[in-house]
Write an enzyme that holds these catalytic residues in place. Structure first.
Site, short mmCIF file in Angstrom:
data_model
loop_
_atom_site.label_atom_id
_atom_site.label_comp_id
_atom_site.label_asym_id
_atom_site.label_seq_id
_atom_site.Cartn_x
_atom_site.Cartn_y
_atom_site.Cartn_z
N SER A 232 -80.57 59.97 -5.71
CA SER A 232 -79.63 59.77 -6.80
C SER A 232 -78.87 58.45 -6.62
O SER A 232 -79.49 57.39 -6.51
CB SER A 232 -78.70 60.99 -6.89
N ASP B 25 -84.93 66.74 -14.99
CA ASP B 25 -83.65 66.34 -14.39
C ASP B 25 -82.56 66.30 -15.46
O ASP B 25 -82.61 65.48 -16.38
CB ASP B 25 -83.80 64.95 -13.75
N HIS C 247 -82.56 67.98 -10.77
CA HIS C 247 -81.96 66.91 -9.96
C HIS C 247 -81.86 67.37 -8.51
O HIS C 247 -80.79 67.69 -8.00
CB HIS C 247 -80.58 66.54 -10.52
#
Length: 222
Positions: free
Chosen positions: A115, A168, A200
């Site tokens: 991320s 996601d 995610h």
């Protein structure tokens, strides 16, 4: 942005001849990924998982949380914290230089992250002048993308493993796709792997692919 938060360091199980530096996502710490990354490394690889300073994050209504730089929006064309991103990349480059100073060649040092940490790893690798072993960019995007390819300092052969789940809800899959399309326009060794049904997060399949990427680009024999 000199780090005063001690990183999680897992020493190599065999003779130390390679290093992997892995950056966590927003609000996490180095402990969040340390054991996972240690499980897929090669025996000669030291793992460093730094923890970001807690800073006010615009996206989080100004509340403080561990963050490599400020996140102003999740709109791909929205404003970015350019100064913060560059300061964080400078910190990463200093970590690489420290490993080189301890005898590990830059081409046996790999960056990775998830991320926001993946975004930092990607930007830092592209703006580091010496050849690195590669970069693993999970569920992320390329920061300051409008400055590329002009900002690239790394060799265009640096291996890039970019991955994204197609379900996601935090960082849309299309962000990863757009970043990958741009990367492939100026990097010769960039791959984008899609994980069906992944949100995610990570998965066993993704970790197995990361393990293969590490073994391919940082082989045990020097």
């Amino acid at each position: 942005m000199s780090s005063t938060v001690a990183p999680v360091i897992i020493q190599a199980a065999a003779k130390h001849t390679a290093t992997l530096i892995f950056f966590h996502g927003l609000g996490d710490t180095g402990h969040g990924w340390a054991s996972t990354i240690a499980a897929i490394r090669t025996p000669n690889m030291k793992v460093i998982c730094p923890t970001a300073h807690a800073i006010p994050v615009s996206l989080n209504a100004g509340f403080r949380m561990p963050s490599w730089f400020d996140l102003k929006t999740l709109d791909i064309s929205g404003p970015e914290d350019e100064d913060g991103i560059k300061a964080a990349a400078k910190m990463v480059h200093e970590m690489i230089t420290k490993e080189v100073g301890e005898g590990i060649p830059s081409n046996r040092i790999m960056l990775g992250g998830f991320s926001q940490g993946g975004a930092l790893a990607l930007y830092s690798a592209l703006t580091y002048a010496e050849p690195l072993a590669g970069v693993m960019a999970l569920s992320c995007w390329l920061p300051l993308y409008k400055t590329f390819p002009q900002s690239r300092k790394c060799p265009d052969t640096t291996p890039i493993y970019q991955s994204h789940g197609d379900c996601d809800p935090v960082l849309p899959y299309k962000f990863g796709q757009l970043s990958s399309t741009l990367l492939k326009s100026f990097m010769k060794n960039s791959e984008f792997v899609t994980y069906r049904g992944l949100s995610h997060s990570s998965s066993e399949e993704e970790l197995a692919d990361m393990k293969k990427f590490i073994e391919k680009h940082v082989p045990l024999t020097q």
